[in-house]
Enzyme design. Sequence first.
Site, PDB file in Angstrom:
ATOM      1  N   ILE A  94       0.826  -1.216   0.000  1.00 42.15           N
ATOM      2  CA  ILE A  94       0.000   0.000   0.000  1.00 42.15           C
ATOM      3  C   ILE A  94       0.865   1.273   0.000  1.00 42.15           C
ATOM      4  O   ILE A  94       0.408   2.336  -0.418  1.00 42.15           O
ATOM      5  CB  ILE A  94      -0.965  -0.044   1.221  1.00 42.15           C
ATOM      6  CG1 ILE A  94      -2.210   0.774   0.988  1.00 42.15           C
ATOM      7  CG2 ILE A  94      -0.286   0.347   2.508  1.00 42.15           C
ATOM      8  CD1 ILE A  94      -3.310   0.511   1.994  1.00 42.15           C
ATOM      9  N   HIS A 123       6.179 -11.764   5.595  1.00 44.76           N
ATOM     10  CA  HIS A 123       5.921 -11.294   4.229  1.00 44.76           C
ATOM     11  C   HIS A 123       7.245 -10.987   3.554  1.00 44.76           C
ATOM     12  O   HIS A 123       8.112 -10.334   4.119  1.00 44.76           O
ATOM     13  CB  HIS A 123       4.994 -10.073   4.217  1.00 44.76           C
ATOM     14  CG  HIS A 123       5.411  -8.979   5.155  1.00 44.76           C
ATOM     15  ND1 HIS A 123       5.234  -9.045   6.515  1.00 44.76           N
ATOM     16  CD2 HIS A 123       6.018  -7.795   4.922  1.00 44.76           C
ATOM     17  CE1 HIS A 123       5.699  -7.956   7.081  1.00 44.76           C
ATOM     18  NE2 HIS A 123       6.186  -7.174   6.141  1.00 44.76           N
TER      19      HIS A 123
HETATM   20  P1  AMP Z   1       7.316  -4.549   7.322  1.00 46.01           P
HETATM   21  O1  AMP Z   1       6.484  -5.231   8.393  1.00 46.01           O
HETATM   22  O2  AMP Z   1       8.092  -3.386   7.871  1.00 46.01           O
HETATM   23  O3  AMP Z   1       8.190  -5.501   6.571  1.00 46.01           O
HETATM   24  O4  AMP Z   1       6.363  -3.923   6.251  1.00 46.01           O
HETATM   25  C1  AMP Z   1       4.990  -4.038   6.236  1.00 46.01           C
HETATM   26  C2  AMP Z   1       4.542  -3.574   4.883  1.00 46.01           C
HETATM   27  O5  AMP Z   1       3.162  -3.840   4.753  1.00 46.01           O
HETATM   28  C3  AMP Z   1       4.743  -2.093   4.629  1.00 46.01           C
HETATM   29  O6  AMP Z   1       5.540  -1.928   3.461  1.00 46.01           O
HETATM   30  C4  AMP Z   1       3.331  -1.554   4.450  1.00 46.01           C
HETATM   31  O7  AMP Z   1       3.262  -0.537   3.487  1.00 46.01           O
HETATM   32  C5  AMP Z   1       2.573  -2.791   4.019  1.00 46.01           C
HETATM   33  N1  AMP Z   1       1.162  -2.769   4.355  1.00 46.01           N
HETATM   34  C6  AMP Z   1       0.607  -2.538   5.560  1.00 46.01           C
HETATM   35  N2  AMP Z   1      -0.740  -2.613   5.489  1.00 46.01           N
HETATM   36  C7  AMP Z   1      -1.045  -2.930   4.198  1.00 46.01           C
HETATM   37  C8  AMP Z   1      -2.246  -3.146   3.484  1.00 46.01           C
HETATM   38  N3  AMP Z   1      -3.438  -3.061   4.083  1.00 46.01           N
HETATM   39  N4  AMP Z   1      -2.181  -3.422   2.154  1.00 46.01           N
HETATM   40  C9  AMP Z   1      -0.975  -3.503   1.553  1.00 46.01           C
HETATM   41  N5  AMP Z   1       0.207  -3.320   2.172  1.00 46.01           N
HETATM   42  C10 AMP Z   1       0.179  -3.025   3.473  1.00 46.01           C
END
Ligand code: AMP
Length: 134
Positions: free
Chosen positions: A31, A99
Amino acid sequence: MEDCIFCRIGRGKIPSHKIYEDKNSFAFLDIHPHAKGHAVVIPKIHAVTIFDLEEKQMQPLMLAVKKTMGLLQKKLQPDGFNVGWNSGAAGGQVVPHLHIHILPRYNGDGGGSIHSIIKNPREKDVEEVAKLFR
Ligand code: AMP
Ligand code: ZN
């Protein structure tokens, strides 16, 4: 898991732009993209880190990473990729559901390599670390 944001995306409770899905995994566009086509690949089963996944769950996940990279390559024609994940708070993990980030890279995009994430000059004694594995 009930209140996990990525599990909720998996159940369709939160909207997302899914770009790949199979029996065990799916991928959707981040996002807050750091590059055009920035996507994350997740296992459908809730796991906080890789240590929560069974060995047999690893192969399907890596295959999903490859398939997602293939789709991004086909649709966006990037010049390269950075692929990896933030594991644990110290590694920058914010969402507690494993992820794998796929960051398409484009010539001249100004980004760095994986080596630019951390360069801690105090901890570079390779010999000392190697001893721990003997
Ligand atoms: P991290 O946990 O730091 O590896 O990254 C979490 C990632 O999830 C970040 O890049 C956010 O932009 C992404 N993110 C969080 N919520 C959403 C969502 N609802 N849809 C898509 N991406 C998301
Ligand atoms: Zn989850």
